[in-house]
Design an enzyme around this catalytic site. Structure first.
Site, mmCIF file in Angstrom:
data_model
loop_
_atom_site.group_PDB
_atom_site.id
_atom_site.type_symbol
_atom_site.label_atom_id
_atom_site.label_comp_id
_atom_site.label_asym_id
_atom_site.label_seq_id
_atom_site.Cartn_x
_atom_site.Cartn_y
_atom_site.Cartn_z
ATOM 1 N N SER A 159 29.583 -11.867 19.565
ATOM 2 C CA SER A 159 30.856 -11.311 19.099
ATOM 3 C C SER A 159 32.007 -11.576 20.059
ATOM 4 C CB SER A 159 30.739 -9.799 18.864
ATOM 5 O OG SER A 159 30.353 -9.152 20.044
ATOM 6 N N ASP A 171 37.260 -1.377 21.532
ATOM 7 C CA ASP A 171 36.410 -0.465 20.760
ATOM 8 C C ASP A 171 35.222 0.072 21.546
ATOM 9 O OD1 ASP A 171 34.772 -2.644 20.993
ATOM 10 O OD2 ASP A 171 34.698 -3.137 18.871
ATOM 11 N N HIS A 214 34.087 -4.268 22.903
ATOM 12 C CA HIS A 214 34.853 -5.522 22.879
ATOM 13 C C HIS A 214 36.232 -5.353 23.515
ATOM 14 C CE1 HIS A 214 31.919 -5.564 19.536
ATOM 15 N NE2 HIS A 214 31.631 -6.720 20.105
#
Ligand SMILES: *[C@@H]1O[C@H](CO)[C@@H](O)[C@H](O)[C@H]1NC(C)=O
Ligand SMILES: *[C@@H]1O[C@H](CO)[C@@H](O)[C@H](O)[C@H]1NC(C)=O
Length: 384
Positions: free
Chosen positions: A47, A346, A349
């Site tokens: 990610s 978050d 990230h």
């Protein structure tokens, strides 16, 4: 959606096409210092560099992701751009690649692969059996299929503007930012000692993946090490209860120690690959240091507490970024009003503001071995 919550990943990568360089990319063979003019980037990761694969393949990343840049969800787990979108970094053109946003390989609509493709998928690990089905071995298989299929199509089709030029594959930069989820999954399901013991097996799979790409003709590799997992707010929230666990910057010491051991062995693996794959040029990039320094210097750089984050909640009540809930009269899930002053978006990230600073630290090569900037990463073979 539970899946989204688990998407960690390490860093990402950077890419881009260098515009306006002076020499054609010809491998490290010219041994000189000219710009490499990489025509394309092929990225593999999790990610930290996913530009839309999870959105395409599993479930759309919800707002407020993308609220600072793009103005709508872009498939990235951030308020804006990632390190791999490095064209936005205020750096000179000799220090950054200027490649259009990379399309995710898994996206079936609106893609443009002229300047590369992104195989990174949120949650991915190097080894199979983690959070995501799209582990590195699958990403490499996808690349091999992408390459043969696009070369065949290029010969058949009249309009090839959105396809890579066949001759660009050996001139492209191959970037990696993966490994964070191998560590995170291991820690979630076992002990730190077991994770430490598994590092050689994880890295042997990474070396195999790189060797497969080399057989396919790839020559230029830019490999990010893994970030300070113990500095993620998520890690700090779940591990700070143990006394003596936090270092002077407020990060979880045992988690960072495992990440550093992974990186030490990764650097050795790259050294070994340099001798096994003599025509390749490898750049090992110390993203760990770029992230750790940013977190340590958060206040100096005008950020709020580096363990605060903008979206979702792990305190009191757990809610994923993009959702809201009212529990006992308290609303959870309202995003913060100033993502630009937060390092973490978050809890797992990084924000666009942080990604920009991290990218600008790594692109010029000051944290790399050898110390070449990304536009010169075709010159980092052992002979130069
Ligand atoms: C909500 O209230 C109940 C009952 O008092 C309590 O058990 C629960 O922990 C509270 N939940 C949160 C998230 O505060
Ligand atoms: C690389 O960039 C960083 C951040 O922009 C800067 O602090 C550093 O001095 C630069 N290093 C070199 C060798 O240019």
């Amino acid at each position: 959606m539970d899946f989204l919550r688990l998407l960690c990943a390490d860093v990402l990568l950077v890419l881009g096409l260098l515009l306006g360089g002076q020499k054609a990319a010809n491998g490290g063979a010219d041994g000189g210092s000219g710009s490499c003019r990489f025509p394309a980037i092929y990225n593999f990761g999790d990610s930290n560099s996913d530009t839309g694969a999870i959105s395409a393949a599993i479930s759309e990343v919800p707002p407020p992701n993308g609220e600072t840049f793009f103005g709508k969800p872009s498939g990235r787990l951030s308020d804006g751009r990632l390190i791999i979108d490095n064209g936005f970094v205020p750096q000179t053109n000799t220090e950054k690649l200027q490649i259009p946003y990379l399309s995710p390989y898994l996206d079936s609509i609106g893609t443009n692969f002229r300047h590369g493709a992104n195989f990174a998928t949120g949650g991915s690990s190097i080894r199979p059996g983690g959070y995501s089905p799209f582990h590195l071995g699958i990403q490499i298989s996808q690349f091999i299929r992408f390459k043969s299929h696009s070369i065949a199509l290029y010969k058949q089709l009249h309009s090839t503007r959105r396809l890579p030029r066949p001759e660009d594959f050996p001139k492209a930069l191959y970037t990696f930012d993966i490994g964070q989820n191998d560590l995170a999954y291991g820690i979630q399901h076992g002990t730190i000692e077991e994770v430490r013991a598994s590092i050689p097996a994880i890295l042997s799979q990474l070396s195999q993946a790189i060797s497969q790409l080399y057989k396919e003709g790839a020559r230029f590799f830019w490999v990010h090490n893994t970030g300070p997992q113990g500095c993620l707010p998520y890690s700090v929230i779940y591990d700070k209860s143990k006394p003596g666990n936090l270092d002077k910057s407020g990060c979880v010491t045992p988690l960072n120690a495992v990440a550093q051991e992974f990186n030490r062995q990764l650097k050795n693996s790259i050294m070994l690959l340099r001798s096994l794959l003599p025509l390749a040029a490898f750049t090992y990039v110390d993203v760990y240091s770029a992230k750790y320094t940013l977190i340590s210097d958060a206040k100096k750089k005008g950020f709020v507490d580096p363990f605060d984050f903008c979206c979702g909640s792990y305190y009191g009540f757990h809610i994923d970024c993009g959702r809201k809930a009212v529990v006992n009269g308290t609303v959870y899930g309202n995003p913060c009003s100033s993502p630009t002053t937060h390092i973490s978006w978050d809890g797992i990230h990084y924000s666009q503001a942080a990604n920009a600073l991290i990218a600008s630290r790594i692109l010029n090569g000051s944290l790399s071995d050898p110390t070449v900037s990304i536009t010169h990463a075709c010159h980092s073979s052992k002979n130069t």
